[in-house]
Every structure is written in C-alpha cells, then in structure tokens.
Design an enzyme around this catalytic site. Sequence first.
Site, PDB file in Angstrom:
ATOM      1  N   ASN A 104       0.789  -1.228   0.000  1.00  0.00           N
ATOM      2  CA  ASN A 104       0.000   0.000   0.000  1.00  0.00           C
ATOM      3  C   ASN A 104       0.821   1.278   0.000  1.00  0.00           C
ATOM      4  O   ASN A 104       0.263   2.359   0.166  1.00  0.00           O
ATOM      5  CB  ASN A 104      -0.960  -0.005   1.191  1.00  0.00           C
ATOM      6  CG  ASN A 104      -1.765  -1.280   1.252  1.00  0.00           C
ATOM      7  OD1 ASN A 104      -1.572  -2.087   2.158  1.00  0.00           O
ATOM      8  ND2 ASN A 104      -2.629  -1.511   0.280  1.00  0.00           N
ATOM      9  N   ILE A 111       0.769   6.825  -0.458  1.00  0.00           N
ATOM     10  CA  ILE A 111       0.118   5.863   0.425  1.00  0.00           C
ATOM     11  C   ILE A 111      -1.307   5.608  -0.034  1.00  0.00           C
ATOM     12  O   ILE A 111      -2.047   6.545  -0.326  1.00  0.00           O
ATOM     13  CB  ILE A 111       0.097   6.401   1.870  1.00  0.00           C
ATOM     14  CG1 ILE A 111       1.523   6.695   2.324  1.00  0.00           C
ATOM     15  CG2 ILE A 111      -0.593   5.433   2.812  1.00  0.00           C
ATOM     16  CD1 ILE A 111       1.617   7.729   3.389  1.00  0.00           C
ATOM     17  N   CYS A 112      -1.662   4.343  -0.080  1.00  0.00           N
ATOM     18  CA  CYS A 112      -3.032   3.962  -0.415  1.00  0.00           C
ATOM     19  C   CYS A 112      -3.768   3.676   0.895  1.00  0.00           C
ATOM     20  O   CYS A 112      -3.680   2.594   1.455  1.00  0.00           O
ATOM     21  CB  CYS A 112      -3.040   2.729  -1.325  1.00  0.00           C
ATOM     22  SG  CYS A 112      -4.686   2.284  -1.860  1.00  0.00           S
ATOM     23  N   LEU A 113      -4.435   4.706   1.384  1.00  0.00           N
ATOM     24  CA  LEU A 113      -5.227   4.598   2.601  1.00  0.00           C
ATOM     25  C   LEU A 113      -6.521   5.344   2.316  1.00  0.00           C
ATOM     26  O   LEU A 113      -6.507   6.552   2.043  1.00  0.00           O
ATOM     27  CB  LEU A 113      -4.470   5.224   3.786  1.00  0.00           C
ATOM     28  CG  LEU A 113      -5.121   5.127   5.155  1.00  0.00           C
ATOM     29  CD1 LEU A 113      -5.295   3.665   5.587  1.00  0.00           C
ATOM     30  CD2 LEU A 113      -4.295   5.883   6.186  1.00  0.00           C
TER      31      LEU A 113
END
Length: 185
Positions: A104, A111-113
Amino acid sequence: MLKLFSVKDKQKQQEAQNPGGLKPGKMSAGELRIQKDMAELNLPPNITISFPDGKDKYMHFFIVIRPDEGIYRGGKFTFEFTIPTGYPHDAPKVLCTTKVYHPNIDLEGKICLNILREDWKPVLSISSVVYGLQFLFLDPNPDDPLNKEAAQMFVDNPRQFEQYVQRAIQVGTYINNVHFPACMA
C-alpha cells in the site's frame, strides 16, 4: 474626502500583503482545527511526532511509526504530513519518506489509505490518519495496492514476502532491482 481614499488604499495594501485575508494574529479555521487535533492526540509509545518548523507550527510535521508486531516489526517508518489550508474539509497530504516494500506504499512514498482519499470526512482527525497508517503495517491490504509487485508477492508467497521485508528492515536489500535501505528502529 482624501481620508476616505487613503483608508481604501491602505486596505488594498494590506490585502496585497495578506492574500488569505486573515488579520495578523488570526488563525484560519484549518489552523484552529489542527491545533485542536494536536491537543487531543494521544500517541502510543511506538509513535512519535516532530515539528521541523517549531512546536507551534502544526501545518507541517513528521510522524515516526515503529511497529512492535506484525511483518514490519522492528522497522522505523517516517511520514511527512502537510495540512492544507482547507483542512478539515480537505484531507491532510501524507507521504512516506522511508523507502519500504509494502503493498500500500509505492516507491515514491505515496500511500493507499482510503481515509486519505475518497473516504476522508471533516469529522476525521490526525489521530484517525495515524492509526490508519499504523494499521497498514499490522495488516497490509493487497486488494488495493499501489505497489502491485509487493501485493502479488504478499498473496502468492507470504513467507518470502516477510523474509524480504525483514531483510530490508534489518540490513537493507534489493528486491526486483530496487534498493530498500535498512530502517531498523
């Protein structure tokens, strides 16, 4: 009549010097909200915060996460937070400054959030983001990857993935011709 024009000229000068329109000493709504978030922030011992521009400058800061369990235990990961003027209506901008092999987090630190993107809501706080980042280290999500190679390795060969991550944390290593420097806590 002359005094009226001089007052207007003075206002125009002040507006040119202060494009945000705030009076000197006044805080924006975003600054007030981030100040409230910081006052309520209660970090566990494995997470620290620093303010490079001074302790009272909350619009830019760094968070360091040292996971004490999970695949990334023993590592030290730094995140740079930049708070936009539209905060809390706009999500904070967060970048991982530590190069990490993670499904992620891409090689540029993006950032993949979900709460930093489409699921951001003004009721969320910096605390929500910090705990979301901490959770990424405890439970990476290969279903929504930024680093597709890491996600595929995580799914196909979790043991090998963990060995790569631990080697990268402890001594640094190359994974798919990309160098990951050591980042031990």
